[in-house]
Scaffold this motif. Structure first.
Motif, PDB file in Angstrom:
ATOM      1  N   ALA A  61       0.829  -1.207   0.000  1.00  0.00           N
ATOM      2  CA  ALA A  61       0.000   0.000   0.000  1.00  0.00           C
ATOM      3  C   ALA A  61       0.866   1.261   0.000  1.00  0.00           C
ATOM      4  O   ALA A  61       0.594   2.220  -0.742  1.00  0.00           O
TER       5      ALA A  61
ATOM      6  N   LYS B 224      -7.688   3.491   4.116  1.00  0.00           N
ATOM      7  CA  LYS B 224      -7.876   2.086   4.512  1.00  0.00           C
ATOM      8  C   LYS B 224      -6.652   1.575   5.273  1.00  0.00           C
ATOM      9  O   LYS B 224      -6.783   0.799   6.234  1.00  0.00           O
TER      10      LYS B 224
ATOM     11  N   LEU C 271      -8.140  -4.210   2.186  1.00  0.00           N
ATOM     12  CA  LEU C 271      -7.333  -3.164   1.559  1.00  0.00           C
ATOM     13  C   LEU C 271      -6.681  -3.690   0.286  1.00  0.00           C
ATOM     14  O   LEU C 271      -6.702  -3.031  -0.761  1.00  0.00           O
TER      15      LEU C 271
ATOM     16  N   THR D  92      -9.743  -2.257  -2.027  1.00  0.00           N
ATOM     17  CA  THR D  92      -9.347  -0.851  -2.169  1.00  0.00           C
ATOM     18  C   THR D  92      -8.198  -0.692  -3.159  1.00  0.00           C
ATOM     19  O   THR D  92      -8.241   0.164  -4.052  1.00  0.00           O
TER      20      THR D  92
END
Length: 708
Positions: free
Chosen positions: A602, A637, A657, A661
């Motif tokens: 991420a 998130k 996530l 996401t």
């Protein structure tokens, strides 16, 4: 080492002999093979100088009898080969996909000083046998802390000592001051002892007195080679091993033109160099070929004893990554580096054999050796029952983060744990359950090419089923769902343990007076639901599996949660493989490892969007609002993951996530790549990463970014 520590070294004399025999036989025909492994003729030459012989290392109790002498021998071997450094080489937990080499090691020089101040080299039995280190700086799931940090390494007598460069590597276990296993290997060795004990017991009840039963494996290692200059322009690949964004190239694997094609000339040179380094260590990488996806390759060794094979596989992975860099390549071991093409697995071929060479999964051999036509049926019925009862553990064992994107994607088996037995064996068992003959003799058939000067040839009756997670392959089972980045110790610990339990329960029934036929019938009728010979990729199979009551756990996080269930704690404690405390620690480590991987992905995505893509797209005069919103959604998130205190819940949110996401954000990024002028796009594209054949010049250099 203390008796408590020595008891953790669950080795068998026969395993050591089989490994030594194979290596020595190979070395007798090629002086380079195994020349850097302390085994066979290499070891024998030095052992004899110290009044020992080649049988010394075949005895797993040598650490308590000959430690000082063996240490002196190893020092001499090292000095003659320019190696004056030694390290205890162990396998800490939570290393998959993140730790280079997936091992722990501290290098210590053998040099010391004499009374006159002159340097001299010494290596004692104590240094060989045991080391002490900080157990709290590795993932331990609460087993260690900074104020209770003691950890000990103890030599593993089942795996050969070897040499790389100036360093002698001593395979060891890693145990806490409280006696808990801090590594991958201790439970594996305990499970090997469990299958040895229960396997011998079962065979004796069936008519064969065996000196030992040992698990053997062969690991098919898949990986990608990508141009190193393109790799250097991908933050996601460098930080996480996979691309978190990337528009598909105009070409992929749709033409089925990569599988077993001619190997790219520069990739081939790298593979030859990898094989040579492994050859010196006694690792017989017999097979090399191209795989299904572009730039995807595979190595496969010969079968061997489970602990030695896993040690060797870890070294293969490390050597592949290191050698690739010398050839301007990056070697990717992650399960799913690229979207839209196949990912990589590590097929775990698993079998059981006696010390006399009888394969328990070979119907003709085992029935002949026992003189009992029910023997093979007993073995298969036991394993089928184990898969049915403990499919949750098998699914847990393959819950590597990278497998999130691979399982069930028409490239790897689904997250439904079943076994394929093939039409021939299945037909035999169905007839047997209906009262038919017990003795199974695999059939064969003749195939003709229709060409007069090519004679008809014999093939097995069984076809291949690449959609099954655990197909029977004639003399072995192949656990096809294992991830490429994994240390497969847990995989084989599970296979050994669930099979040992099944063998033990079978022996209990025999010893209570039941007949093999009655036991076989009962096991098969109760557990045959887990046998599925059809297409595991079909849309109908998940619903059918649910109706049958077969284990189906789609989420890796939920599979991890089964590790310390009451059923599984009872299993591992009964067979003395792992305690409840050790199981709970591993479950926690898996959660932390999972959400840690997702966090890195991420953060890489956010940096790539904000620092690279938005400026590039803006410079092209295109709208960046969707990209900014995508980065914010990922950041929000990720903040939810950080704010959750419970590790299991953090992993659940991290999975959302990753699979929701970030996938939505990826669509925005890939759409931006599709519209941004190529000379402005700031990172290496799939086209640049995936096609060595068309990207290299005569010197192996790849096309610079932006040149099409």
């Amino acid at each position: 080492p203390s008796l408590k520590m020595l008891s953790a070294i669950r080795s068998t004399r026969v395993a050591r002999k089989s490994v030594a025999y194979a290596a020595a036989r190979a070395m007798s025909t090629d002086p380079e093979f195994g020349s850097k492994a302390f085994i066979g003729q290499v070891a024998d030459k030095y052992l004899k100088k110290h009044g020992l012989d080649s049988t010394t290392l075949s005895d797993p109790t040598w650490p308590s009898k000959h430690a000082d002498a063996v240490a002196a021998v190893i020092k001499d071997w090292g000095m003659d080969n320019g190696a004056t450094v030694f390290t205890h080489w162990f396998q800490p937990l939570g290393a998959n996909g993140v730790r280079h080499g997936m091992t722990g090691q501290v290098h210590n020089n053998m040099m010391t000083f004499a009374a006159d101040g002159q340097p001299q080299f010494k290596f004692s039995g104590k240094e060989l046998l045991r080391g002490e280190t900080d157990g709290s700086s590795y993932p331990s799931g609460g087993l260690r802390a900074t104020h209770t940090a003691g950890g000990y390494t103890v030599v593993d007598a089942t795996s050969p000592i070897f040499m790389r460069g100036d360093t002698i590597f001593i395979p060891t276990i890693f145990m806490s001051w409280t006696g808990n296993a801090l590594d991958e290997k201790i439970p594996l060795l305990r499970s090997a002892e469990a299958i040895d004990n229960e396997g011998k017991r079962l065979l004796k009840n069936l008519g064969l007195t065996a000196g030992g039963v040992i698990p053997n494996i062969g690991l098919e290692q898949e990986f990608f080679f990508v141009p190193r200059d393109a790799y250097a322009r991908r933050l996601d690949l460098q930080m996480t091993g996979r691309t978190v964004m990337g528009k598909q190239a105009p070409r992929g694997q749709e033409m089925c033109d990569h599988y077993m094609a001619a190997i790219n000339q520069f990739a081939l040179e790298a593979m030859k160099a990898i094989q040579h380094e492994c050859f010196l260590l006694g690792i017989p990488l017999r097979t090399r070929h191209r795989e299904v996806a572009p730039n995807q390759y595979e190595f496969a060794p010969m079968f061997g004893y489970v602990t030695a094979q896993i040690d060797q596989n870890l070294m293969v992975m490390q050597i592949a990554e290191e050698v690739a860099a010398r050839y301007n390549l990056a070697c990717l071991m992650q399960e799913k580096p690229f979207q839209g093409i196949n990912g990589s697995g590590k097929h775990n071929n698993w079998s059981l054999g006696t010390t006399d060479g009888v394969n328990l999964l070979n119907a003709v051999q085992i029935n002949k050796a026992t003189g009992n036509p029910e023997a093979f049926n007993a073995i298969i019925a036991s394993i089928v029952s184990a898969v049915d009862k403990h499919g949750d553990l098998m699914r847990m064992a393959i819950s590597a983060p990278g497998n999130d994107f691979r399982l069930g994607a028409c490239e790897a088996p689904p997250a439904i744990v079943s076994t394929y037995l093939g039409s021939d064996l299945t037909a035999h068992l169905e007839k047997y359950m209906a009262g038919g003959d017990a003795n199974y003799v695999p059939t064969t058939q003749m195939l003709s090419s229709g060409i007069s000067n090519i004679a008809p040839f014999e093939v097995p009756a069984e076809d291949r089923n690449r959609t099954s997670p655990f197909p029977y392959g004639g003399h072995r089972f192949e656990f096809r769902a294992v991830g490429s980045s994994q240390n497969v110790s847990m995989v084989n610990t599970v296979l050994n343990t669930i099979t040992a339990e099944a063998f033990g329960l079978y022996s209990d029934a025999l010893e209570s007076g039941k007949s093999p036929k009655d036991i076989n019938m009962g096991l098969l009728k109760e557990h045959f639901k887990v046998v599925f010979n059809g297409n595991g990729y079909s849309e109908e199979w998940p619903d059918e599996a649910t109706k049958r009551g077969v284990w189906r756990i789609d989420s890796a996080v939920e599979a991890m949660k089964t590790t310390s269930s009451d059923k599984n704690v009872a299993l591992f404690e009964k067979l003395k493989v792992m305690s409840k405390t050790e199981l709970e620690a591993r479950e926690n480590i898996m959660y932390v490892h999972y959400y840690g991987m997702v966090e890195m992905e991420a953060l890489s995505m956010i940096d790539m969007i904000v620092q690279q893509i938005v400026p590039a797209v803006a410079s092209a005069g295109l709208d960046t609002s969707a990209l900014t919103a995508a980065a914010k959604s990922v950041q929000d998130k990720l903040a939810a993951v950080h704010h959750e205190g419970d590790d299991y819940k953090k992993a659940v949110i991290a999975r959302e996530l990753r699979l929701e996401t970030m996938m939505e954000a990826r669509e925005v990024c890939d759409a931006a790549e599709a519209t941004c002028p190529s000379h402005l796009w700031p990172m290496a594209t799939y086209k640049e990463l995936l096609f060595l054949d068309s990207q290299q010049d005569g010197n192996g250099n790849t096309t610079v970014m932006g040149q099409y």
